[in-house]
Motif scaffolding. Structure first.
Motif, PDB file in Angstrom:
ATOM      1  N   MET A  86       0.850  -1.266  -0.034  1.00 56.04           N
ATOM      2  CA  MET A  86      -0.070   0.082   0.097  1.00 56.04           C
ATOM      3  C   MET A  86       0.712   1.289  -0.018  1.00 56.04           C
ATOM      4  O   MET A  86       0.391   2.533  -0.249  1.00 56.04           O
ATOM      5  N   ASN A  87       2.279   1.107   0.264  1.00 56.91           N
ATOM      6  CA  ASN A  87       2.989   2.258   0.043  1.00 56.91           C
ATOM      7  C   ASN A  87       3.653   2.592  -1.367  1.00 56.91           C
ATOM      8  O   ASN A  87       4.138   3.415  -1.415  1.00 56.91           O
ATOM      9  N   ARG A  88       3.249   1.747  -2.071  1.00 53.37           N
ATOM     10  CA  ARG A  88       3.653   1.854  -3.475  1.00 53.37           C
ATOM     11  C   ARG A  88       3.219   3.215  -4.130  1.00 53.37           C
ATOM     12  O   ARG A  88       2.180   3.731  -3.949  1.00 53.37           O
ATOM     13  N   VAL A  89       4.058   3.778  -5.056  1.00 53.29           N
ATOM     14  CA  VAL A  89       4.003   4.981  -5.915  1.00 53.29           C
ATOM     15  C   VAL A  89       4.187   5.043  -7.334  1.00 53.29           C
ATOM     16  O   VAL A  89       5.108   4.309  -7.632  1.00 53.29           O
ATOM     17  N   VAL A  90       3.322   5.700  -8.020  1.00 54.89           N
ATOM     18  CA  VAL A  90       3.619   5.788  -9.588  1.00 54.89           C
ATOM     19  C   VAL A  90       4.122   7.156  -9.643  1.00 54.89           C
ATOM     20  O   VAL A  90       3.336   8.026  -9.482  1.00 54.89           O
ATOM     21  N   LEU A  91       5.224   7.258 -10.397  1.00 54.26           N
ATOM     22  CA  LEU A  91       5.944   8.360 -10.513  1.00 54.26           C
ATOM     23  C   LEU A  91       5.952   8.699 -12.205  1.00 54.26           C
ATOM     24  O   LEU A  91       6.525   7.720 -12.730  1.00 54.26           O
ATOM     25  N   LEU A  92       5.212   9.797 -12.700  1.00 55.46           N
ATOM     26  CA  LEU A  92       5.163   9.998 -13.967  1.00 55.46           C
ATOM     27  C   LEU A  92       6.045  11.182 -14.369  1.00 55.46           C
ATOM     28  O   LEU A  92       6.159  12.249 -13.551  1.00 55.46           O
ATOM     29  N   THR A  93       6.802  10.989 -15.472  1.00 59.70           N
ATOM     30  CA  THR A  93       7.820  12.363 -15.927  1.00 59.70           C
ATOM     31  C   THR A  93       7.258  12.723 -17.395  1.00 59.70           C
ATOM     32  O   THR A  93       7.003  11.717 -18.205  1.00 59.70           O
ATOM     33  N   ALA A  94       7.052  14.119 -17.601  1.00 60.59           N
ATOM     34  CA  ALA A  94       6.870  14.560 -18.826  1.00 60.59           C
ATOM     35  C   ALA A  94       8.173  14.729 -19.676  1.00 60.59           C
ATOM     36  O   ALA A  94       9.205  14.704 -19.068  1.00 60.59           O
ATOM     37  N   ALA A  95       7.937  15.454 -20.963  1.00 55.36           N
ATOM     38  CA  ALA A  95       9.197  15.536 -21.872  1.00 55.36           C
ATOM     39  C   ALA A  95      10.061  16.693 -21.172  1.00 55.36           C
ATOM     40  O   ALA A  95      11.218  16.856 -21.299  1.00 55.36           O
ATOM     41  N   ASP A  96       9.254  17.708 -20.486  1.00 56.29           N
ATOM     42  CA  ASP A  96      10.175  18.851 -19.764  1.00 56.29           C
ATOM     43  C   ASP A  96      10.519  18.441 -18.413  1.00 56.29           C
ATOM     44  O   ASP A  96      10.886  19.431 -17.529  1.00 56.29           O
ATOM     45  N   ASN A  97      10.509  17.268 -18.136  1.00 53.73           N
ATOM     46  CA  ASN A  97      10.884  16.480 -16.680  1.00 53.73           C
ATOM     47  C   ASN A  97       9.830  17.190 -15.670  1.00 53.73           C
ATOM     48  O   ASN A  97      10.209  16.750 -14.214  1.00 53.73           O
ATOM     49  N   TYR A  98       8.776  17.335 -15.791  1.00 60.59           N
ATOM     50  CA  TYR A  98       7.720  17.838 -14.685  1.00 60.59           C
ATOM     51  C   TYR A  98       7.378  16.551 -14.227  1.00 60.59           C
ATOM     52  O   TYR A  98       7.114  15.535 -15.037  1.00 60.59           O
ATOM     53  N   GLN A  99       7.123  16.468 -13.204  1.00 61.34           N
ATOM     54  CA  GLN A  99       6.918  14.959 -12.466  1.00 61.34           C
ATOM     55  C   GLN A  99       5.538  15.235 -11.503  1.00 61.34           C
ATOM     56  O   GLN A  99       5.465  16.076 -10.908  1.00 61.34           O
ATOM     57  N   VAL A 100       4.636  14.169 -11.533  1.00 60.05           N
ATOM     58  CA  VAL A 100       3.752  13.856 -10.841  1.00 60.05           C
ATOM     59  C   VAL A 100       3.696  12.754  -9.961  1.00 60.05           C
ATOM     60  O   VAL A 100       4.179  11.628 -10.832  1.00 60.05           O
ATOM     61  N   ALA A 101       3.074  12.293  -9.095  1.00 58.28           N
ATOM     62  CA  ALA A 101       2.920  11.323  -8.373  1.00 58.28           C
ATOM     63  C   ALA A 101       1.464  10.732  -7.981  1.00 58.28           C
ATOM     64  O   ALA A 101       0.717  11.857  -7.700  1.00 58.28           O
ATOM     65  N   PHE A 102       1.239   9.489  -7.930  1.00 63.01           N
ATOM     66  CA  PHE A 102      -0.164   8.906  -7.787  1.00 63.01           C
ATOM     67  C   PHE A 102       0.084   7.791  -6.776  1.00 63.01           C
ATOM     68  O   PHE A 102       1.117   7.004  -6.779  1.00 63.01           O
ATOM     69  N   SER A 103      -0.619   7.564  -5.789  1.00 59.46           N
ATOM     70  CA  SER A 103      -0.684   6.270  -4.955  1.00 59.46           C
ATOM     71  C   SER A 103      -0.977   5.264  -5.880  1.00 59.46           C
ATOM     72  O   SER A 103      -1.821   5.317  -6.665  1.00 59.46           O
ATOM     73  N   LEU A 104      -0.334   4.190  -5.710  1.00 58.29           N
ATOM     74  CA  LEU A 104      -0.851   2.866  -6.327  1.00 58.29           C
ATOM     75  C   LEU A 104      -2.227   2.384  -6.308  1.00 58.29           C
ATOM     76  O   LEU A 104      -3.062   2.291  -7.319  1.00 58.29           O
ATOM     77  N   ALA A 105      -2.773   2.648  -5.276  1.00 60.41           N
ATOM     78  CA  ALA A 105      -4.215   2.375  -4.976  1.00 60.41           C
ATOM     79  C   ALA A 105      -5.049   3.475  -5.596  1.00 60.41           C
ATOM     80  O   ALA A 105      -6.298   2.873  -6.005  1.00 60.41           O
ATOM     81  N   GLU A 106      -4.779   4.624  -5.878  1.00 62.06           N
ATOM     82  CA  GLU A 106      -5.505   5.529  -6.534  1.00 62.06           C
ATOM     83  C   GLU A 106      -5.788   5.015  -8.055  1.00 62.06           C
ATOM     84  O   GLU A 106      -6.593   5.447  -8.775  1.00 62.06           O
TER      85      GLU A 106
END
Length: 164
Positions: A86-106
């Motif tokens: 439940m503590n797993r995280v998904v980190l997404l990166t854009a072409a301009d290196n902007y990053q956002v995160a979601f919890s895996l449960a989301e």
């Protein structure tokens, strides 16, 4: 320069380009990198989602549910997503290196209605160069800060907790 020799050198980029083409997405499962190409993308099940674009207009976005992309990484889901997972995280990166995160449960349909997709179309048309080729659409988010555009990589990870 000899015209025949010129034609040979002029044709080389056309022959090499497909071999060295960038992957559609780079994926990391916590241990190793994987590459998702266009052929693999097209085999994934499609999903649609209505959302408000930044300009306030309603659009129908089409793409792949993030849960389907995470299956490619072997992410736990459903009944296996519990306890220490439940503590797993998904980190997404854009072409301009902007990053956002979601919890895996989301991103798991067993935890909430499927409302986050990796879109490649809006209203039946490919995303424009500003948003595409892939963009996260998180329809329930009240702000667009996690509607990350031009997604280039997705990493399944765990947060690093500093020692006390």
């Amino acid at each position: 320069m000899n015209s025949k020799l010129f034609l040979i050198f002029a044709a080389i980029p056309c022959l090499i380009a497909p071999v060295f083409a960038e992957p559609l997405l780079r994926l990391h499962d916590g241990k190793q990198w994987k590459e998702l190409d266009q052929a693999a993308w097209e085999k994934l099940p499609r999903a649609e989602l209505k959302g408000k674009a930044r300009d306030g207009t309603d659009k129908l976005y089409s793409g792949v549910a993030m849960s389907e992309v995470l299956k490619l990484l072997g992410a736990p889901s459903g009944d296996t997503l519990r306890g220490p997972e439940m503590n797993r995280v998904v980190l997404l990166t854009a072409a301009d290196n902007y990053q956002v995160a979601f919890s895996l449960a989301e991103l798991d349909p067993a935890f909430r209605a499927q409302n986050i997709i990796l879109a490649d179309q809006a209203d039946g048309k490919p995303l424009d160069d500003h948003e595409g080729p892939r963009m996260v659409v998180a329809a329930d988010d009240l702000r667009h800060s996690r509607w990350i555009r031009q997604v280039k990589q997705i990493i399944l990870t765990r947060p690093i907790v500093p020692a006390p």
